[in-house]
Every structure is written in structure tokens, then in C-alpha cells.
Design a protein around this motif. Structure first.
Motif, short mmCIF file in Angstrom:
data_model
loop_
_atom_site.label_atom_id
_atom_site.label_comp_id
_atom_site.label_asym_id
_atom_site.label_seq_id
_atom_site.Cartn_x
_atom_site.Cartn_y
_atom_site.Cartn_z
N ILE A 1 -12.80 23.83 -7.73
CA ILE A 1 -11.90 24.85 -7.19
C ILE A 1 -12.09 26.15 -7.95
CG2 ILE A 1 -9.51 25.49 -6.68
CD1 ILE A 1 -8.76 22.59 -6.62
N GLY A 2 -12.36 27.22 -7.23
CA GLY A 2 -12.50 28.52 -7.86
C GLY A 2 -13.63 28.60 -8.86
N GLY A 3 -14.70 27.84 -8.62
CA GLY A 3 -15.85 27.87 -9.51
C GLY A 3 -15.72 26.98 -10.73
N ASP A 4 -14.57 26.34 -10.92
CA ASP A 4 -14.36 25.47 -12.08
C ASP A 4 -14.37 24.00 -11.66
OD1 ASP A 4 -14.07 27.46 -14.04
OD2 ASP A 4 -12.00 27.83 -13.42
N LYS A 5 -15.14 23.22 -12.38
CA LYS A 5 -15.18 21.78 -12.17
C LYS A 5 -14.12 21.13 -13.05
CE LYS A 5 -18.22 17.77 -12.95
NZ LYS A 5 -19.56 17.36 -13.48
N GLN A 6 -13.18 20.47 -12.41
CA GLN A 6 -12.11 19.78 -13.12
C GLN A 6 -12.28 18.28 -12.96
OE1 GLN A 6 -9.95 21.51 -15.01
NE2 GLN A 6 -10.77 23.48 -14.31
N THR A 7 -12.27 17.57 -14.07
CA THR A 7 -12.48 16.12 -14.06
C THR A 7 -11.37 15.44 -14.86
OG1 THR A 7 -14.87 16.50 -14.05
CG2 THR A 7 -14.12 14.27 -14.51
N MET A 8 -10.90 14.32 -14.35
CA MET A 8 -9.96 13.50 -15.12
C MET A 8 -10.42 12.05 -15.07
SD MET A 8 -5.81 12.95 -14.93
CE MET A 8 -5.82 11.92 -13.48
N VAL A 9 -10.49 11.41 -16.22
CA VAL A 9 -10.85 10.00 -16.28
C VAL A 9 -9.68 9.23 -16.88
CG1 VAL A 9 -13.32 10.45 -16.47
CG2 VAL A 9 -11.96 10.23 -18.56
N MET A 10 -9.51 7.99 -16.40
CA MET A 10 -8.42 7.15 -16.90
C MET A 10 -8.96 5.78 -17.24
SD MET A 10 -4.75 6.32 -15.08
CE MET A 10 -3.43 5.50 -15.98
N TYR A 11 -8.53 5.27 -18.39
CA TYR A 11 -8.93 3.94 -18.85
C TYR A 11 -7.71 3.03 -18.85
CZ TYR A 11 -13.33 6.02 -20.40
OH TYR A 11 -14.54 6.66 -20.44
N THR A 12 -7.80 1.94 -18.10
CA THR A 12 -6.70 0.98 -18.01
C THR A 12 -7.11 -0.42 -18.45
OG1 THR A 12 -7.23 0.52 -15.68
CG2 THR A 12 -5.62 2.26 -16.11
N SER A 13 -8.41 -0.68 -18.52
CA SER A 13 -8.89 -2.00 -18.95
C SER A 13 -9.49 -1.90 -20.35
CB SER A 13 -9.96 -2.52 -17.98
OG SER A 13 -11.07 -1.64 -17.93
N GLY A 14 -9.32 -2.97 -21.14
CA GLY A 14 -9.89 -2.98 -22.48
C GLY A 14 -9.25 -1.99 -23.42
N VAL A 15 -7.97 -1.69 -23.19
CA VAL A 15 -7.25 -0.73 -24.04
C VAL A 15 -6.28 -1.51 -24.93
CG1 VAL A 15 -5.71 1.26 -24.08
CG2 VAL A 15 -7.44 1.06 -22.28
N LYS A 16 -6.38 -1.31 -26.24
CA LYS A 16 -5.54 -2.03 -27.19
C LYS A 16 -4.13 -1.45 -27.21
CE LYS A 16 -5.31 -3.57 -32.01
NZ LYS A 16 -5.98 -3.51 -33.34
N GLY A 17 -3.14 -2.33 -27.06
CA GLY A 17 -1.75 -1.87 -27.08
C GLY A 17 -0.85 -2.81 -26.32
N ASP A 18 0.34 -2.32 -25.99
CA ASP A 18 1.29 -3.12 -25.23
C ASP A 18 0.79 -3.29 -23.80
OD1 ASP A 18 2.94 -3.21 -27.46
OD2 ASP A 18 4.03 -1.38 -26.87
N LEU A 19 1.47 -4.18 -23.07
CA LEU A 19 1.11 -4.42 -21.66
C LEU A 19 1.17 -3.09 -20.90
CD1 LEU A 19 0.49 -6.55 -19.49
CD2 LEU A 19 2.96 -6.67 -19.05
N GLY A 20 0.08 -2.79 -20.19
CA GLY A 20 0.02 -1.54 -19.43
C GLY A 20 -0.51 -0.36 -20.21
N ALA A 21 -0.98 -0.60 -21.43
CA ALA A 21 -1.52 0.50 -22.24
C ALA A 21 -2.69 1.17 -21.52
CB ALA A 21 -1.97 -0.02 -23.60
N ASN A 22 -2.74 2.48 -21.56
CA ASN A 22 -3.81 3.23 -20.90
C ASN A 22 -3.91 4.61 -21.50
OD1 ASN A 22 -2.38 5.38 -19.03
ND2 ASN A 22 -1.19 3.47 -18.84
#
Length: 224
Positions: free
Chosen positions: A184-205
Motif C-alpha cells: 500500500i502506497g509503495g510500502d510492503k507491510q508484513t506480519m508473521v505470527m507463531y502459534t506452534s512450538g512456542v514456550k509458555g502457557d496454553l495459547g502462547a504466541n
């Protein structure tokens, strides 16, 4: 960017760009529409705001989609009518009829959000592509659960600094479970999310955002 205007008496006024012409506004629109589509499609909520309207339809996705197919989808700039992005017709020809389609219109700009399911035949995974004028300007990969050899902990997450390259993050943590890319407007915007293999409480991400392939922000939930 604000525009300075002088009147006939020499007074200077600042004319700000309308909010609907700002990049952040369209990024927000894309995120809201894409999330709604991945949860089953957008529906008209009865709002009196006539500047935005939506419709949705569902069918059955038939083609097998590989992760590499998602990576290969080309997107164009939303502010340039997505010129250069893959067309909806060409992706339908390649992947078959989608699982669902959702359309919305905001301030005269119509967008179509199209969802194909089972990327690499993974149950619960989806490829979501957003179009304007029949050309792609945003793509999302959701629910792509991965098996990781080592769990990612909070200390490793905290090591990621603003300005770190996208490739460095992927080399460190592996491919994400969810991925969103928008132009958008010449800018590449990226978002990544990790939900598997994450150390923490149930649902950690955790998620990391990039502007033109450099880390611009990050957040985490329940990591240890």
C-alpha cells in the motif's frame, strides 16, 4: 503528509490529507476484512455508514495448494489499483473455485477477499487473497501449523530488535504459522505470527511486523 496553504492575507494553514487517503487507514481496512473473511466471511452489520458495504458467498475449494504456490502469488499496490498483482481469474483457473468470497466497499474503493483452504493439505489452513479491480494487493496464510524441533522461548523473542531483516527472523525461528503481506502506497507491510512450538502457557504466541522487510514492531502473549 500535511499540505501548507497560504490565504490572500499571507496566513498559513495546514491542510491534512483525508484519513481515507492515508496508508494506515487502508492497512487497517485490509486487516479487518481479511480477519473477517478467515472467520467465515464478512456480513453487513446494519451500520448506517453508507461509505462501507459488504457481501459474501461460499463454495468448495477443489485444488491442492502448496506453500510455494502461496509464496508465488504476486501482489500489486492498492493505491495503484493493484497493477502487477495476480488477477482473480488467473488464480481461480490455477486453484479452482474458492471456499468463500467476501466483498466490501469503503469510500468508493471495492475490495474482494477470496479464501482457498487446505494449504499443503493441512486441515484448518487457508490462503486468503484480497483484490481490488480484480487484481491482488494482499495475501494471507493462516492456520499453517508447523512442527518445530525446538521451542521458541521469551528470551529468544526479546532478542529480536527493530531493523532486523525478515530473512534473519525466518532463519532464527523458521516459517511462521500465519503470514500477511500487503502493498500500500509503495510500502510492503508484513506480519508473521507463531502459534506452534512456542514456550509458555496454553495459547502462547507472538507476532512480528515488518516494514519493507525490516522489523518495525513485535508483541507476545503468555510466553516464558
Amino acid at each position: 503528509m500535511a499540505k501548507k496553504i497560504k490565504d490572500e492575507n499571507g496566513n498559513t494553514y495546514v491542510q491534512k490529507k483525508p484519513f481515507y487517503k492515508r496508508v494506515w487507514f487502508w492497512i487497517l481496512v485490509v486487516i479487518v476484512v481479511a480477519v473477517g473473511a478467515s472467520m467465515g466471511g464478512n456480513k453487513d452489520n446494519g451500520s448506517k455508514d453508507t461509505s462501507s458495504k459488504s457481501e459474501s458467498a461460499t463454495s468448495t475449494s477443489t485444488a491442492k495448494i502448496k506453500h510455494s504456490d502461496f509464496d508465488a502469488v504476486k501482489i500489486g499496490d492498492l493505491m495503484q489499483s493493484a497493477d502487477g498483482g495476480d488477477t482473480l481469474d488467473s488464480l481461480k483457473e490455477k486453484f479452482g473455485e474458492p471456499k468463500s468470497t467476501s466483498s466490501s466497499e469503503t469510500n468508493g474503493v471495492k475490495t474482494d477477499v477470496v479464501t482457498w483452504d487446505k494449504v499443503d493439505n493441512k486441515i484448518g489452513s487457508s490462503m486468503v487473497i484480497s483484490f481490488t479491480d480484480g487484481k491482488a494487493f494482499s495475501k494471507d496464510l493462516t492456520g499453517f501449523k508447523l512442527t518445530r524441533k525446538n521451542k521458541i522461548d521469551l528470551a529468544q523473542f526479546n532478542e529480536v530488535a527493530n531493523g532486523t531483516s525478515y530473512n534473519d527472523v525466518i532463519n532464527k525461528f523458521g516459517e511462521p504459522d500465519n503470514y500477511t503481506e500487503t502493498l500500500i502506497g509503495g510500502d510492503k507491510q508484513t506480519m508473521v505470527m507463531y502459534t506452534s512450538g512456542v514456550k509458555g502457557d496454553l495459547g502462547a504466541n507472538f507476532n512480528i511486523t515488518f516494514s519493507n522487510d525490516a522489523v518495525s514492531g513485535k508483541s507476545q502473549t503468555s510466553m516464558k
